[in-house]
Every structure is written in structure tokens, then in C-alpha cells.
Write a protein that holds these residues in place. Structure first.
Motif, short mmCIF file in Angstrom:
data_model
loop_
_atom_site.label_atom_id
_atom_site.label_comp_id
_atom_site.label_asym_id
_atom_site.label_seq_id
_atom_site.Cartn_x
_atom_site.Cartn_y
_atom_site.Cartn_z
N SER A 1 0.84 -1.23 0.12
CA SER A 1 0.08 -0.04 -0.03
C SER A 1 0.67 1.25 0.04
O SER A 1 0.37 2.30 0.42
N ASN A 2 2.37 0.97 -0.16
CA ASN A 2 2.84 2.40 -0.47
C ASN A 2 3.42 3.17 0.95
O ASN A 2 3.41 4.41 0.65
N LEU A 3 3.24 2.59 2.16
CA LEU A 3 3.24 3.21 3.20
C LEU A 3 4.82 3.34 3.56
O LEU A 3 5.64 2.37 3.00
N ASP A 4 5.05 4.25 4.43
CA ASP A 4 6.74 4.15 4.81
C ASP A 4 6.92 4.64 6.25
O ASP A 4 5.55 4.63 7.00
N GLY A 5 8.10 5.06 6.67
CA GLY A 5 7.91 5.52 7.91
C GLY A 5 8.26 4.17 8.91
O GLY A 5 8.65 3.08 8.48
N THR A 6 8.53 4.28 10.29
CA THR A 6 8.59 3.14 11.08
C THR A 6 7.35 2.69 11.61
O THR A 6 6.27 3.29 11.60
N LEU A 7 7.58 1.32 12.08
CA LEU A 7 6.45 0.66 12.66
C LEU A 7 6.33 1.11 14.12
O LEU A 7 7.18 1.19 14.87
N PRO A 8 5.25 1.72 14.48
CA PRO A 8 4.65 2.03 15.64
C PRO A 8 4.83 1.19 16.61
O PRO A 8 4.51 -0.03 16.52
N GLU A 9 5.05 1.37 18.04
CA GLU A 9 5.22 0.39 18.96
C GLU A 9 3.91 0.09 19.56
O GLU A 9 3.51 -0.93 20.27
N SER A 10 2.81 1.00 19.00
CA SER A 10 1.43 0.74 19.24
C SER A 10 0.80 -0.30 18.96
O SER A 10 -0.22 -0.89 19.30
N LEU A 11 1.54 -0.91 17.77
CA LEU A 11 1.05 -2.35 17.16
C LEU A 11 0.81 -3.27 18.12
O LEU A 11 0.05 -4.27 17.93
N GLY A 12 1.77 -3.50 19.57
CA GLY A 12 1.78 -4.12 20.46
C GLY A 12 0.54 -4.18 21.36
O GLY A 12 0.39 -4.99 22.14
N ARG A 13 -0.50 -3.21 21.18
CA ARG A 13 -1.57 -3.13 21.78
C ARG A 13 -2.69 -3.80 21.29
O ARG A 13 -3.52 -4.10 21.75
N LEU A 14 -2.53 -4.45 20.23
CA LEU A 14 -3.46 -5.05 19.44
C LEU A 14 -3.70 -6.62 19.92
O LEU A 14 -3.31 -7.51 19.23
N GLN A 15 -4.31 -6.66 21.12
CA GLN A 15 -4.15 -8.07 21.75
C GLN A 15 -5.16 -9.11 21.24
O GLN A 15 -4.77 -10.12 21.65
N ASN A 16 -5.91 -8.77 20.46
CA ASN A 16 -6.64 -9.81 19.52
C ASN A 16 -6.44 -10.19 18.24
O ASN A 16 -7.13 -10.99 17.53
N ILE A 17 -5.28 -9.50 17.66
CA ILE A 17 -4.86 -9.86 16.19
C ILE A 17 -4.45 -11.00 16.10
O ILE A 17 -3.70 -11.64 17.06
N THR A 18 -4.76 -11.64 15.03
CA THR A 18 -4.15 -12.89 14.69
C THR A 18 -3.47 -12.99 13.35
O THR A 18 -2.68 -13.78 12.94
N ALA A 19 -3.79 -11.96 12.52
CA ALA A 19 -3.03 -11.78 11.25
C ALA A 19 -2.59 -10.50 10.94
O ALA A 19 -3.43 -9.41 10.92
N LEU A 20 -1.13 -9.88 10.82
CA LEU A 20 -0.74 -8.71 10.88
C LEU A 20 0.21 -8.57 9.46
O LEU A 20 1.34 -9.09 9.35
N VAL A 21 -0.48 -8.20 8.41
CA VAL A 21 0.23 -8.12 7.04
C VAL A 21 0.82 -6.63 6.77
O VAL A 21 -0.03 -5.94 6.38
#
Length: 775
Positions: free
Chosen positions: A557-577
Motif C-alpha cells: 500500500s506504499n506506506l513508509d516510516g517506522t512501525l509504531p510500538e502501538s502495534l503491540g496493543r492489538l491484543q486480539n490480532i491474529t494476522a498482521l500483514v
């Protein structure tokens, strides 16, 4: 079967055209055909030559309802011999028997030789004095009768059958009553009346009434079939048959004014004044060709102006005004999307004599939620029985779906009026390449809408997705994938009430712009798929504020930058693509908190550094891709403890050290790294369970690939120096060919784990990796 006694001037079987058509030159019809045609010879004084009781009527005259005790019987002549004088009378002439004719079929033919007893087609006898001297008991001729239409012939046949049924049915002889046992009698042990033959009999008290009702019903059904009443495919032409012929707005001015006052609630006056507009056309159709709406308007309460309530509406009832308005909206949609020509199929739209719930066609293809039964058009579901589809039955309607999911040559724009189909539960448009413009801004009025999808539409439909659509209180599912136009998410959405949106798919739909902050306000969101678009900027920190998020796909999807630490709050996520973007920096430590994560795709980015030790907390992880980041390095021992791991894609990085003991992988891509040493015993011992193994371009020991791996692993890429059993298909360390398939093949992670199916990836994952042949 005897013919009906009434002679008519309508069509029937047996006549011939002047050109010699029909049954042939000079070939007489059968007696039944001649009688069904209802022909009788005209006397010179203009009276009918038929016997007593016969009259000359039009085909619309009904048969006599009274039974007849005696009827004339027409003879059954055989075909005429062309050598006989009868055939010389010319085409278009045929012989019929007078009512009192008592001769045989042969006599009827023989009478043809006596030209004094017949009249030819021109009305003159052989002796030149016309029909003079022709008696009721003689054979006469009649000719040049217009060929009947098939409908006329069928009507004559049906009338003859019905008349015969009437004649035979009205009788009270022994065959017309049913013998019953004494136990069946009304009085139990009391004897029933004894009839002829000693049996107990019960008769209808009013047999004539029962017979009349039966015959009337049969006649109505038969004539309905003969003339196609109530049939048709719902086309505009057929619905016109029930409309007022020659109707104009001026001829129904009062009705028009009432209808206009109803539709003016949603359509501006200047639009209705433009005769060429789809709305003006829909309004004219409403008052001139829509029987149901016209009947509702004409039956209004003159003191209040209120229309009658529909016999079946929504759960809370449905006013006549709302039905008229709904039919107007659907008609406006038809006219607006017929800009470049008519639809491929009418789908029963604009059927003026049918409830709008019948405006669909049933298709047979798999399509959730109806399975193989896929109704296309307006679909009405029963109030209590879910996906039970109603047509025109007087049942309470619990939900309406606008299901246009089949290509049907729709061209033009979507009218604003669509946003006022208040009862819609689902709005689906699919495969309509000719639509253009934008989505109606009024879609935010669909307060009952639960599902919205626009799929596979053409390049001329696009623009900003209406903000009001995303605030609908009942909306749970929105899909706008695989569209060819250019689309944008609104920059801001005012969430008046908490959104119920759970599934948002805008996959490969030409979406551009930055991820708007309102996404973090969709608190119930479980599935978010924006893959394959041309977004801008980075992944906002607020992405971690979605507590129920189960599936997040931003692949390519043409995104850039750094991956945010807030991704670690997605406690119910099963697929992160997040693969195939331009993300930079290190892998967030917080990702190790995602204990429910089963699939992690970070491949094809610009990430660097080592794999965090916290990844040991990914206890549910089954598939991970870090391939093609180029600058990831260090050991991978953290993966050894992940007992559910089956796919590990590390191609083209700078990982080093040995391959950890204990890895039992189905798909393993270690290619183009700096791994050293031997292969772990677990990998060798479970070679029969491995589908894909890539080891080329590493620094492994010589001959580390044992024969069992060559024998058991179906797809194997390895350096020639490390494998003596695969010399015919190994990577030569001296090869510099960038297209060498044995040295440069990359594992297709997305395909192997089923991501082409979106959030249904788990059901599409491949059991074995079947590599495509290399040309």
C-alpha cells in the motif's frame, strides 16, 4: 367431442387463405375444426344458415351457460381427391354442413359434384344465381376467410372443451353420484337414502352451482394461459399492457399531482421539471404505467389525502406513500443507469402489476448468504425466517436487499434517490463497468443498512467515499475492492454515535491519500484490509487503539516510516500483514506481546537490526515472513521455541549462525543469507513433512543435504557443494545469471499461506507448495 353450439365470426381451425395457405388447396377441414371456426353460410337475405339456436357473435361472446339437450353434429369429411370437381372451386373455399345435414362424410364430398347445391368462394353458384336454392340440409361453401391468429385458434379450442365439460357435467344419473358406505352417512347408524341399484348415495344439493363454479374457474385459468395473462418477464413493454394506453401527464393530472407531492420529499422541483431527467421519467412511469402505485393513489382518502396501507410491509407496517416512493426510487435507478442503452435483463424491474419484492431474477451460482440460490435485483426477506425470499406474497417483510451482483449493462450515474430506500439492509453493486460519477451523498440516510459493497466497477466511478456512509448506526460490513477508479477515504468523519462497523475491505481499489485518523474511532473494527492501494505517509500510532482488531492487511500500500510500538496493543490480532511497503527501522519489541498472532508478514520492506528476543512470546505464530529486507541480521534462535511455527521465510537478508535445532517446518526459506554449519536433525528427521526447502547461497557445510531430503522434499533449492544427491537441480556457486532459477527463486509467502483470500486466509492456506514451472 361435439363442437359448441354457438357459431361465431371469430377465428378457428380449418380455414384457408386466398393464397392457398392453411390446410391446402380445396382440402376440407374436419367437422370439429369447421365447427370450432364457427363458420356458417350466409343466406341471400343475410340470415344465418345454421340451425335453430345459432347466432352470429364476436369472439368475445361467452358460451351459453345453459346445457343443451341436442346439438348439430358436423360430418368428418376426408381429404378431397384433386381430380374431383370440388377441387376446381379454387383456393380459399371449403365445404361445411348445414345444421340439418344428415349425410355421411362421403355424401358431403359427393355433394360437391352437384354444383346446384353449393356456393363457391365468390358467392355465386355454378348456375350463376348465387346462393339461391341452398337449403339448411345441404352442403354449402364459404371461403376467403382471414387466417386466425394462434391465440384465436386456441381460444376457440378451449371454449369448445369447456362447453363439452358443461354439457357432460350437468347430470344426475348414476354415474354422477358417489356410492358411500352406511358408516359414512351423516346419521351414523341411521340408513342413508337408497338410490338406484340399492347402494347408499349422497348427492350435492345444488349440483348446478358446483358445476358452474368449477367451469368458471377452469375457463378463467384456461383463457389466462391462452392469452398469457399475468405472465411475462417483467419487461417494461409487458407491464405497459396493464397500463393506461395513451396516458399522458395531463390526462392523469390529479394523480400526477399527488404522486409529485410524495416524491418531492426527496427530489428537487427543477429536476422533476426536466422531462429528460431519470426522475421525471420515473414519475411519469409511476402515474401512467405503474398499476400498483396508480391504484394506491386513486384509492386515497379524499378527506385526508392519505393512501391505503400496504397489505404487507415492514415489521411496523408500511404506508401506501412509502411504497409509492420506493417504486419511484427503483424506477429512477433504472432510467438513470440506462443512459447508453437498456439493461441486459430487466430483472422484472418496472413490472407495474407486481409488488417490487418480485423485481428480481433468481440465478444459480454460489453467493453468500443465499448459497446456490442467488436472487439478483430487489430481494425481500421474511420478517422472521431470515433468508427466505418473498416475491409477491402477503407476508411481513423484515428486510430488503439491493442485490445487483451480476453484470447487466448498467450505464450512467447512481441517482441521489437511492439513499432514500429506507428499508435496505444490504446494498450490493458488482461488475458494472459502465457506471460513472460518484457514490450518492445521500447514502447516509440508509439507517437500516447493515452491509455495503461495490466491487469490480469500472474506471469512471470513484471519488471520496461519503463520510455519512461510515457513520450509519447499523453498518457492520463495507467492501469496495477490485475497482478500477480512483477513490479516497474522507479526511474526517464525525462519529455522532459509536460505530458498529466490524469489517472494512478496500482491497486493490485505487485508494489514495493518507490513512485518516478517524479509523481509530471505529472501535468495533475486527477486519481492516487496505492492501494493494497507493496510500501515503506512515502507519499512525492510533492504529493501536482498535481493541477488537483481528486482521490488519496493508500489504503493498506504499506506506513508509517506522512501525509504531502501538502495534503491540492489538491484543486480539491474529494476522498482521505489512509486507511490500517501505517501512524502515527496527522490529518493534512490542510485537512480542501479540500472543494470539498466527501470521506475521513484514517481508519486502527496508527493516534492519536483529530479531527481538520478545518474539519468543509469539506462542501462536504459525507463519512469518521477514524475506527481502536485506539488512536484518544476527541469529534466529528465538524461533526455536515456537512450537506452532510451520512457515519461516527469511530469504535475502544477512542472518548468520547455525540453523536452530528443533525447527520442524513445512515451508522453510533460508536462501541468500550467511547460515553456517550442518542442518538440524529435526529438519532431516521430518523431511517427509516438508513441502518447500531453500538453502542456496549460504555457507553451509559440504554435503549437508542427505539423501532422505532429496527423496522426500518436493521443492528443493540448494547449493551444489552442499548436496551430492541433487547435482541436476542445484545452484552453482559460480553462477552470475540473475535469472538462474536454482539460485534466485524466492518463496511465494502470500500464496502459500492463503493471503489471496483476504481475511479467509486460513481456509486457503496450501498444504503443499506446488512451484510453477520455470520457463
Amino acid at each position: 367431442m361435439n363442437p359448441p353450439p354457438k357459431a361465431t365470426s371469430g377465428g378457428g381451425g380449418g380455414q384457408m387463405t386466398p393464397g392457398g395457405g392453411g390446410k391446402g388447396h380445396g382440402t376440407p377441414p374436419s367437422g370439429e375444426d369447421a365447427a370450432a371456426a364457427g363458420r356458417s353460410a350466409a343466406k341471400p337475405d343475410g340470415s344465418n344458415a345454421a340451425g335453430a339456436g345459432a347466432t352470429s357473435t364476436s369472439t368475445s361472446s361467452a358460451p351459453s351457460s345453459e346445457p343443451t339437450s341436442s346439438e348439430p353434429t358436423s360430418a368428418e369429411p376426408t381429404s378431397a381427391d384433386p381430380s374431383r370437381p370440388f377441387s376446381s372451386l379454387g383456393p380459399g373455399a371449403f365445404r361445411v354442413a348445414g345444421p340439418g345435414y344428415e349425410g355421411t362424410a362421403a355424401d358431403l364430398l359427393a355433394d360437391g359434384e352437384n354444383t346446384s347445391n353449393v356456393a363457391n368462394a365468390s358467392g355465386s353458384s355454378a348456375t350463376g344465381d348465387g346462393n339461391a336454392g341452398v337449403a339448411d340440409d345441404e352442403a354449402v361453401f364459404e371461403g376467403f376467410v382471414p387466417e386466425p391468429t394462434p391465440e384465436e385458434a386456441e381460444e376457440a379450442r378451449i371454449r369448445a372443451e369447456v362447453e363439452e365439460m358443461k354439457r357432460k357435467a350437468v347430470t344426475l344419473d348414476a354415474s354422477a353420484v358417489r356410492t358411500i358406505d352406511h358408516a359414512d352417512s351423516p346419521g351414523g347408524d341411521e340408513p342413508a337414502p337408497t338410490g338406484k341399484g340399492g347402494g347408499m348415495r349422497r348427492c350435492l344439493k345444488r349440483p348446478l352451482a358446483a358445476v358452474a363454479l368449477t367451469v368458471a374457474g377452469l375457463l378463467a385459468i384456461a383463457l389466462g394461459v391462452a392469452f398469457g395473462s399475468g405472465g411475462g418477464d417483467g419487461s417494461e413493454e409487458e407491464s405497459n399492457g396493464a397500463s393506461q394506453q395513451g396516458c399522458t401527464v395531463e390526462s392523469v393530472r390529479e394523480r400526477y399531482d399527488v404522486a409529485r407531492s410524495i416524491v418531492s420529499e426527496i427530489t428537487a422541483a427543477d429536476v422533476l421539471d426536466d422531462a429528460a431527467s431519470p426522475q421525471a421519467q420515473a414519475l411519469e412511469w409511476l402515474v401512467c404505467k405503474d398499476q400498483l402505485s396508480s391504484d394506491l393513489i386513486d384509492a386515497r382518502d379524499l378527506s385526508t389525502g392519505v393512501l391505503p396501507v400496504q397489505p404487507h410491509g415492514t415489521i411496523a407496517g408500511d404506508s401506501g406513500e412509502s411504497q409509492v416512493l420506493r417504486r419511484y426510487i427503483l424506477a429512477a435507478f433504472v432510467f438513470a443507469t440506462s443512459a447508453d442503452g437498456p439493461w441486459g435483463e430487466t430483472l422484472n424491474f418496472l413490472s407495474g402489476d407486481r409488488h417490487e419484492c418480485a423485481w428480481h431474477e433468481n440465478k444459480t451460482r454460489f453467493n453468500f448468504p443465499y448459497g446456490d440460490f442467488d436472487p439478483v435485483g430487489l430481494v425481500c426477506n421474511h420478517e422472521n425466517d431470515g433468508p427466505i425470499v418473498l416475491d409477491d406474497e402477503e407476508e411481513a417483510i423484515g428486510r430488503m436487499d439491493f442485490n445487483m451482483r451480476v453484470s447487466n449493462n448498467l450505464t450512467g450515474t447512481l441517482p441521489l434517490e437511492l439513499g432514500h430506500l429506507a428499508d435496505l439492509g444490504a446494498f450490493n453493486l458488482e461488475s458494472h463497468k459502465g457506471l460513472r460519477g460518484s457514490l450518492p451523498s445521500t447514502l447516509g440516510n440508509l439507517a437500516s443498512l447493515n452491509s455495503f459493497s461495490v466491487l469490480f466497477v469500472g474506471p469512471e466511478l470513484g471519488g471520496v467515499i461519503p463520510p455519512s456512509l461510515l457513520t450509519l448506526p447499523q453498518l457492520q460490513y463495507i467492501s469496495m475492492s477490485f475497482n478500477e477508479g480512483q477513490w479516497q477515504l474522507p479526511s474526517n468523519v464525525d462519529m455522532v454515535v459509536e460505530s458498529r462497523l466490524e469489517n472494512m475491505q478496500l482491497w486493490s481499489t485505487g485508494l489514495s491519500g493518507a490513512l485518516p485518523p478517524f479509523i481509530s474511532e471505529l472501535k468495533r473494527l475486527q477486519f481492516l484490509d487496505l492492501a494493494g492501494n497507493s496510500l501515503e505517509g506512515s502507519l499512525p500510532d492510533s492504529i493501536g487503539d482498535l481493541p477488537y482488531l483481528d486482521y490488519l492487511n496493508l500489504h503493498g500500500s506504499n506506506l513508509d516510516g517506522t512501525l509504531p510500538e502501538s502495534l503491540g496493543r492489538l491484543q486480539n490480532i491474529t494476522a498482521l500483514v505489512l509486507g511490500e511497503n517501505s517501512f524502515q527501522g527496527t522490529l518493534p519489541e512490542s510485537l512480542g506481546n501479540l500472543s494470539k498472532l498466527r501470521l506475521l508478514d513484514l517481508g519486502h520492506n527496508e527493516l534492519d537490526g536483529t530479531v527481538p528476543a520478545s518474539f519468543a512470546g509469539l506462542t501462536s505464530l504459525e507463519h512469518i515472513s521477514l524475506q527481502n529486507n536485506a539488512n536484518l541480521y544476527g541469529p534466529i534462535s528465538v524461533f526455536e521455541s515456537l512450537g506452532n511455527l510451520s512457515t519461516l521465510a527469511l530469504y535475502n537478508n544477512r542472518f548468520s549462525s547455525t540453523i536452530p535445532e528443533g525447527l520442524r517446518l513445512i515451508n522453510a526459506d533460508f536462501g541468500r543469507n550467511n547460515f553456517t554449519g550442518d542442518l538440524p536433525e529435526a529438519l532431516v528427521d521430518h523431511a517427509s513433512n516438508t513441502s518447500y526447502l531453500s538453502l542456496m547461497r549460504n555457507n553451509l557445510d559440504a554435503d549437508v543435504v542427505e539423501d532422505v531430503i532429496c527423496d522426500e522434499v518436493p521443492v528443493l533449492y540448494v547449493d551444489c557443494k552442499s548436496c551430492t544427491c541433487c547435482q541436476d537441480y542445484c545452484c552453482d556457486e559460480d553462477s552470475t545469471d540473475p535469472n538462474d532459477p536454482y539460485c534466485n527463486y524466492e518463496f511465494d509467502f502470500n500464496w502459500a499461506v492463503g493471503l489471496e483470500c483476504g481475511f479467509w486466509w486460513d481456509g486457503c492456506a496450501k498444504v503443499t507448495y506446488d512451484v510453477l514451472p520455470v520457463e
